[in-house]
Design a protein around this motif. Structure first.
Motif, PDB file in Angstrom:
ATOM      1  N   GLY A 166       1.354  -0.064  -3.360  1.00 54.22           N
ATOM      2  CA  GLY A 166       0.062  -0.370  -3.961  1.00 54.22           C
ATOM      3  C   GLY A 166      -0.978  -0.813  -2.963  1.00 54.22           C
ATOM      4  N   GLY A 167      -0.543  -1.369  -1.827  1.00 53.16           N
ATOM      5  CA  GLY A 167      -1.486  -1.722  -0.766  1.00 53.16           C
ATOM      6  C   GLY A 167      -2.215  -0.500  -0.236  1.00 53.16           C
ATOM      7  N   MET A 168      -1.522   0.637  -0.198  1.00 49.93           N
ATOM      8  CA  MET A 168      -2.176   1.873   0.224  1.00 49.93           C
ATOM      9  C   MET A 168      -3.228   2.299  -0.791  1.00 49.93           C
ATOM     10  SD  MET A 168       0.597   4.261   2.213  1.00 49.93           S
ATOM     11  CE  MET A 168      -0.720   5.435   2.563  1.00 49.93           C
ATOM     12  N   GLY A 169      -2.977   2.002  -2.065  1.00 48.81           N
ATOM     13  CA  GLY A 169      -3.991   2.276  -3.077  1.00 48.81           C
ATOM     14  C   GLY A 169      -5.243   1.460  -2.851  1.00 48.81           C
ATOM     15  N   LEU A 170      -5.076   0.197  -2.481  1.00 44.49           N
ATOM     16  CA  LEU A 170      -6.227  -0.656  -2.197  1.00 44.49           C
ATOM     17  C   LEU A 170      -7.048  -0.096  -1.035  1.00 44.49           C
ATOM     18  CD1 LEU A 170      -5.018  -4.373  -2.418  1.00 44.49           C
ATOM     19  CD2 LEU A 170      -6.790  -3.272  -3.785  1.00 44.49           C
ATOM     20  N   VAL A 171      -6.375   0.305   0.043  1.00 45.72           N
ATOM     21  CA  VAL A 171      -7.089   0.858   1.195  1.00 45.72           C
ATOM     22  C   VAL A 171      -7.804   2.146   0.798  1.00 45.72           C
ATOM     23  CG1 VAL A 171      -6.829   1.840   3.510  1.00 45.72           C
ATOM     24  CG2 VAL A 171      -5.533  -0.195   2.864  1.00 45.72           C
ATOM     25  N   ALA A 172      -7.107   2.995   0.055  1.00 49.53           N
ATOM     26  CA  ALA A 172      -7.690   4.284  -0.332  1.00 49.53           C
ATOM     27  C   ALA A 172      -8.890   4.118  -1.250  1.00 49.53           C
ATOM     28  CB  ALA A 172      -6.630   5.153  -1.009  1.00 49.53           C
ATOM     29  N   SER A 227      -2.443   7.061  -7.158  1.00 46.92           N
ATOM     30  CA  SER A 227      -2.500   8.460  -6.730  1.00 46.92           C
ATOM     31  C   SER A 227      -3.904   9.059  -6.697  1.00 46.92           C
ATOM     32  CB  SER A 227      -1.577   9.321  -7.598  1.00 46.92           C
ATOM     33  OG  SER A 227      -1.990   9.328  -8.950  1.00 46.92           O
ATOM     34  N   PRO A 228      -4.812   8.768  -7.640  1.00 44.38           N
ATOM     35  CA  PRO A 228      -6.135   9.394  -7.548  1.00 44.38           C
ATOM     36  C   PRO A 228      -6.864   9.052  -6.252  1.00 44.38           C
ATOM     37  CG  PRO A 228      -5.809   8.412  -9.715  1.00 44.38           C
ATOM     38  CD  PRO A 228      -4.689   7.934  -8.851  1.00 44.38           C
ATOM     39  N   TYR A 229      -6.646   7.850  -5.755  1.00 46.61           N
ATOM     40  CA  TYR A 229      -7.353   7.394  -4.564  1.00 46.61           C
ATOM     41  C   TYR A 229      -6.646   7.846  -3.290  1.00 46.61           C
ATOM     42  CZ  TYR A 229      -8.858   4.698  -8.519  1.00 46.61           C
ATOM     43  OH  TYR A 229      -9.287   4.348  -9.776  1.00 46.61           O
TER      44      TYR A 229
END
Length: 261
Positions: free
Chosen positions: A113-119, A147-149
């Protein structure tokens, strides 16, 4: 607002939101999600704020979901699970749709989920020692809400690979994929973030806001008559705006625009 999992500071048009749970590698739970949502909404509505930096305290940027929160979710009903997942999805959308530009200052490892925040941020700067991982498949889960981000940030092909392999990759690979925009040494991280923030703050606040919205609303659309009319309407409207007129006047008069600080 009062926060227990974040620190929020503001100075000269720049706000900084820091994930402040270093003891759990800034993993998020329902409190973090609620506070991030509230912080981004509040700063997005604050006229004095022109840019936002999102970062973490400690060696990791964000390790994804908190294990204790995940254990609690295991006992949720289907309806409770859906409602809980929706709050995460809404938080990510709040970051992505924030009217102010958001810079991810990635000072350490970033998982799930951290990758989602960055994205969901507009610009990402990472230290060269940072590692990234979409680790959900290892746990029998999906990176669904992020996933959308993530797919927008690193593309369909790379997302397919890393979603299904859950491989860890380094900052150099993240840069090659376009997931981050710059990689620095730890010593140069703050300088690079400050440089980008100063550029954002020096631009027309209205133009920055509308440019961000332009990319989000035009990306992926078919180039047809409707899109041509839409883009023509957007440029016509901003030309007629106060900042649009001031920008042209200041350029012709060889002086700083009124929004310059």
């Amino acid at each position: 607002m009062q926060f227990t999992t974040l620190t929020v500071t503001a100075e000269r048009h720049l706000a900084t939101i820091t994930l402040n749970r270093p003891e759990v590698r800034n993993a998020f739970n329902e409190t973090v999600i609620a506070e991030l949502t509230g912080a981004f909404r509040a700063l997005g509505d604050t006229p004095e704020v022109r840019a936002i930096v999102l970062t973490g305290n400690g060696p990791a940027f964000c390790a994804g979901a908190d294990l204790n929160w995940m254990k609690k979710m295991a006992g949720y009903s289907d309806d409770e699970n859906r409602a809980d997942a929706l709050t995460l999805a809404q938080m990510l959308h709040t970051v992505w749709s924030c009217p102010k530009p958001v810079i991810a200052r990635v000072q350490g490892d970033t998982y799930a989920g951290g990758m989602g925040l960055v994205a969901a941020c507009d610009i990402a700067v990472a230290v060269e020692s940072a590692h990234f991982c979409l680790s959900e498949a290892r746990l029998g889960l999906l990176p669904a809400t992020i996933s959308p981000y993530v797919i927008r940030a690193m593309g369909e092909q790379a997302s397919r690979r890393y979603f299904i392999t859950a491989e860890r990759f380094d900052a150099a690979e993240a840069l090659r994929l376009g997931f981050v925009h710059a990689v620095t040494t730890p010593q140069a991280l703050d300088e690079k973030v400050a440089e980008i923030a100063a550029t954002l703050i020096g631009n027309s606040p209205n133009a920055v806001r509308e440019s961000k919205r332009l990319v989000q609303e035009v990306s992926g659309r078919e180039i047809d008559g409707d899109l041509l009319a839409d883009t023509a309407n957007r440029i016509a409207a901003i030309r007629a705006s106060e900042e649009g007129k001031e920008g042209v006047r200041s350029f012709l008069e060889k002086r700083a625009a009124a929004w310059k600080v």
